[in-house]
Design an enzyme around this catalytic site. Structure first.
Site, PDB file in Angstrom:
ATOM      1  N   LYS A  44      27.366  68.905  19.238  1.00 41.59           N
ATOM      2  CA  LYS A  44      26.211  68.284  19.908  1.00 41.59           C
ATOM      3  C   LYS A  44      24.938  69.055  19.592  1.00 41.59           C
ATOM      4  CE  LYS A  44      29.186  66.680  23.660  1.00 41.59           C
ATOM      5  NZ  LYS A  44      29.642  66.876  25.051  1.00 41.59           N
ATOM      6  N   GLN A  88      28.988  70.527  30.346  1.00 41.19           N
ATOM      7  CA  GLN A  88      30.233  70.195  29.647  1.00 41.19           C
ATOM      8  C   GLN A  88      31.422  70.255  30.615  1.00 41.19           C
ATOM      9  OE1 GLN A  88      30.445  69.265  26.300  1.00 41.19           O
ATOM     10  NE2 GLN A  88      32.624  68.917  26.625  1.00 41.19           N
ATOM     11  N   ASP A 111      24.670  62.289  30.062  1.00 39.00           N
ATOM     12  CA  ASP A 111      26.078  61.872  29.992  1.00 39.00           C
ATOM     13  C   ASP A 111      26.364  60.646  30.862  1.00 39.00           C
ATOM     14  OD1 ASP A 111      27.396  63.357  28.105  1.00 39.00           O
ATOM     15  OD2 ASP A 111      28.079  64.918  29.493  1.00 39.00           O
TER      16      ASP A 111
END
Ligand code: NAD
Length: 273
Positions: A44, A88, A111
């Site tokens: 990412k 994450q 996200d």
């Protein structure tokens, strides 16, 4: 349905938008040293930097307390140069994941896991949606897979893949069935599917005899085995299906590209508000 060519096109478009916006900032937060999470964060960060996004990599020790992590999220929520923010997953057991996700400013929730953004999707007003389901929809669109009136079956009901892809397929007027570990007869459902999305995390567990001839099959699985990385679908399904996404090189590259797209979307949302 190869993901790489479309992913590359999306990444080039993102780079163009970043140039015209002048600045887009994406911050990733990684707690601990889980090897798979380290790989995802690395991918990412690299992709963001290549698109001209200012990518910041925050690392915290596995021992970090929940309040300390909440304080870090609050700091990044308030930072003006941060447009997109992701923490994450998975987080260590002593940290309440739901509490952390709910603390992220919804406009920075790259996200799409904040309850507000998940609720907007549920209500048919997708705003920030997890990158993997967006990538799957883009692939199905790219390969002109008919969704209106199609029978779509999703295996898996996670918040990051199964549930959001089921909602997007429903919004595209497919008739959607969601299967999970309590489904009694999986093959009965999958054999009806014109579109089959598999996100179970079980190596090669969808076999060719579970797939309808001519179906479009999307394999989301990433399973690390002794034989390397494999998907949830037996590659032999390619002989039965009309469309089939490879692993690697299918959904994976689309997820990264669509995450960058979401970062740009965050920048637009923040400029509007
Ligand atoms: P998860 O473990 O949170 O959810 C798995 C789901 O599959 C559950 O809802 C469970 O009910 C269902 N399931 C598991 N075994 C099943 C079985 N035998 N029969 C029916 N249903 C079953 O996983 P997730 O986060 O949704 O990820 C799923 C897979 O996709 C994993 O392999 C993950 O690594 C991969 N993934 C890939 C990408 C990508 O970019 N390609 C992104 C996210 C996740």
């Amino acid at each position: 349905m190869a993901g790489k060519p479309l992913a590359e096109r999306i990444r080039a478009e993102v780079a163009e938008e970043v140039r015209s916006l002048g600045h887009v900032g994406l911050t990733t937060v990684l707690v601990g040293e889980d090897p798979a999470s380290e790989i995802y964060i690395g991918l990412k960060q690299k992709a963001a930097a290549e698109a001209g996004i200012e990518a910041t990599d925050v690392r915290l020790p596995v021992t970090v307390g929940e309040d300390e992590l909440l304080a870090e999220v609050a700091r990044l929520n308030a930072a003006d140069d941060v447009d997109g923010l992701l923490v994450q997953l998975p987080l260590p057991d002593h940290v309440d994941e739901e509490r952390i996700l709910a603390a992220i400013e919804p406009a920075k929730d790259v996200d799409g896991l904040h309850p507000f953004n998940a609720g907007e999707l549920y209500l048919g007003r997708p705003r920030l949606v997890p990158a993997t389901p967006i990538g799957i929809m883009a692939l199905l669109n790219e390969y002109r897979v008919e969704l209106d009136g199609a029978d779509a079956v999703v295996i898996g009901r996670s918040d990051i893949v199964g549930k959001p892809i089921a909602h997007l397929l429903l919004q595209a007027n497919a008739t959607v069935t969601i299967c999970h570990t309590h489904t009694r007869d999986l093959a009965r459902a999958t054999l009806e599917a014109d579109v089959l999305v598999v996100a179970a995390g079980r190596p090669a567990f969808v076999s060719p005899d579970m797939v309808k001839t001519g179906a479009a099959v999307v394999d989301v699985g990433i399973n690390r085995t002794d034989a390397g990385v494999v998907g949830d679908v037996d590659p032999g399904v390619a002989d039965v299906a009309a469309y089939f996404t490879p692993v690697p090189g299918g959904v994976g590259p689309m997820t990264i590209a669509c995450l960058l797209q979401n970062a740009v979307r965050c920048a637009y949302i923040r400029r509007r508000t």
